[in-house]
Scaffold this motif. Sequence first.
Motif, mmCIF file in Angstrom:
data_model
loop_
_atom_site.group_PDB
_atom_site.id
_atom_site.type_symbol
_atom_site.label_atom_id
_atom_site.label_comp_id
_atom_site.label_asym_id
_atom_site.label_seq_id
_atom_site.Cartn_x
_atom_site.Cartn_y
_atom_site.Cartn_z
ATOM 1 N N ALA A 12 90.731 18.375 129.994
ATOM 2 C CA ALA A 12 91.153 19.573 130.169
ATOM 3 C C ALA A 12 91.544 20.777 129.161
ATOM 4 N N VAL A 13 91.434 19.807 127.789
ATOM 5 C CA VAL A 13 91.272 20.744 126.741
ATOM 6 C C VAL A 13 90.361 21.602 126.834
ATOM 7 N N VAL A 14 88.543 21.038 127.290
ATOM 8 C CA VAL A 14 87.734 22.031 127.407
ATOM 9 C C VAL A 14 87.600 22.866 128.143
ATOM 10 N N HIS A 15 88.406 22.201 129.134
ATOM 11 C CA HIS A 15 88.308 23.509 130.805
ATOM 12 C C HIS A 15 89.450 24.120 129.629
ATOM 13 N N SER A 16 90.744 24.618 129.772
ATOM 14 C CA SER A 16 91.715 25.448 129.496
ATOM 15 C C SER A 16 91.178 26.293 127.527
ATOM 16 N N SER A 17 89.673 25.659 127.025
ATOM 17 C CA SER A 17 90.010 26.968 126.011
ATOM 18 C C SER A 17 88.492 27.071 126.183
ATOM 19 N N ARG A 18 88.511 27.540 127.747
ATOM 20 C CA ARG A 18 87.080 28.490 128.337
ATOM 21 C C ARG A 18 85.541 28.067 128.094
ATOM 22 N N LEU A 19 85.578 26.835 127.582
ATOM 23 C CA LEU A 19 84.727 26.161 126.919
ATOM 24 C C LEU A 19 83.783 25.307 128.276
ATOM 25 N N SER A 20 82.947 24.527 128.103
ATOM 26 C CA SER A 20 82.459 24.063 129.224
ATOM 27 C C SER A 20 81.962 22.597 128.970
ATOM 28 N N SER A 21 82.589 21.203 129.693
ATOM 29 C CA SER A 21 82.305 20.172 129.496
ATOM 30 C C SER A 21 81.095 19.554 129.321
ATOM 31 N N ASP A 22 79.576 20.156 129.799
ATOM 32 C CA ASP A 22 78.338 20.117 130.075
ATOM 33 C C ASP A 22 78.040 20.321 128.148
ATOM 34 N N GLU A 23 78.942 21.548 127.261
ATOM 35 C CA GLU A 23 78.320 21.433 125.926
ATOM 36 C C GLU A 23 78.863 20.579 125.322
ATOM 37 N N PHE A 24 79.115 19.710 125.160
ATOM 38 C CA PHE A 24 79.821 18.331 124.724
ATOM 39 C C PHE A 24 79.370 17.576 125.102
ATOM 40 N N GLU A 25 79.004 16.375 123.747
ATOM 41 C CA GLU A 25 78.519 15.039 124.430
ATOM 42 C C GLU A 25 79.833 14.278 123.165
ATOM 43 N N ILE A 26 79.822 13.108 123.965
ATOM 44 C CA ILE A 26 81.138 12.273 124.292
ATOM 45 C C ILE A 26 80.848 10.495 123.852
ATOM 46 N N GLY A 27 80.975 10.462 122.550
ATOM 47 C CA GLY A 27 80.588 9.143 122.275
ATOM 48 C C GLY A 27 81.447 7.878 121.953
ATOM 49 N N THR A 28 81.582 7.057 121.901
ATOM 50 C CA THR A 28 82.111 5.951 121.710
ATOM 51 C C THR A 28 81.787 4.734 121.266
ATOM 52 N N VAL A 29 82.576 4.046 120.136
ATOM 53 C CA VAL A 29 82.331 2.716 118.770
ATOM 54 C C VAL A 29 83.502 1.824 119.165
ATOM 55 N N ASP A 30 83.336 0.696 119.009
ATOM 56 C CA ASP A 30 84.697 -0.313 118.244
ATOM 57 C C ASP A 30 85.738 0.223 117.434
ATOM 58 N N TYR A 31 86.299 0.318 116.426
ATOM 59 C CA TYR A 31 86.911 1.224 115.631
ATOM 60 C C TYR A 31 86.945 -0.165 114.447
ATOM 61 N N VAL A 32 86.830 -0.014 113.448
ATOM 62 C CA VAL A 32 86.069 -1.103 112.397
ATOM 63 C C VAL A 32 86.152 0.024 111.554
ATOM 64 N N ASP A 33 87.490 -0.963 110.225
ATOM 65 C CA ASP A 33 87.784 -0.639 109.484
ATOM 66 C C ASP A 33 86.588 -0.760 107.698
ATOM 67 N N ARG A 34 86.919 -0.100 107.289
ATOM 68 C CA ARG A 34 85.743 0.057 105.762
ATOM 69 C C ARG A 34 85.316 -1.322 105.108
ATOM 70 N N LEU A 35 86.821 -2.273 105.713
ATOM 71 C CA LEU A 35 86.222 -4.020 105.062
ATOM 72 C C LEU A 35 85.631 -4.341 106.184
ATOM 73 N N GLU A 36 84.837 -3.244 107.623
ATOM 74 C CA GLU A 36 84.240 -4.850 108.633
ATOM 75 C C GLU A 36 85.600 -5.250 109.161
ATOM 76 N N ARG A 37 86.560 -4.967 109.624
ATOM 77 C CA ARG A 37 87.634 -5.741 109.841
ATOM 78 C C ARG A 37 87.803 -4.826 111.387
ATOM 79 N N LEU A 38 87.716 -5.789 112.728
ATOM 80 C CA LEU A 38 87.341 -5.010 113.882
ATOM 81 C C LEU A 38 89.228 -4.748 114.892
ATOM 82 N N TYR A 39 89.114 -3.903 114.976
ATOM 83 C CA TYR A 39 90.152 -3.572 115.868
ATOM 84 C C TYR A 39 90.266 -3.199 117.201
ATOM 85 N N PRO A 40 90.623 -4.328 118.164
ATOM 86 C CA PRO A 40 90.316 -3.730 119.258
ATOM 87 C C PRO A 40 90.815 -2.861 120.188
ATOM 88 N N ASP A 41 91.738 -2.991 119.683
ATOM 89 C CA ASP A 41 92.931 -1.273 120.448
ATOM 90 C C ASP A 41 92.458 0.144 119.978
#
Length: 82
Positions: A12-41
Amino acid sequence: MLSQKDYEAFHAVVHSSRLSSDEFEIGTVDYVDRLERLYPDFTRVSIVYKPTRVMKNYVAGCLSYWICMFEQDVEGGAFKVI
């Protein structure tokens, strides 16, 4: 992992900006802090705008705060071609 609601808000954000979703790559990984603690949420979200290779990182959790930050970056021109 992002929820379907997060993906819909991203598109919705991309569409409202008149950009194309095809122009974006989105990736996700688990969040780990600097002390290498995993935050599952939480999930670290990396978004790359393909035409300029600009990459921004966000942290997604139980609220959609990362979407607001992404929207501010889009509106502020962070992903525009120079």
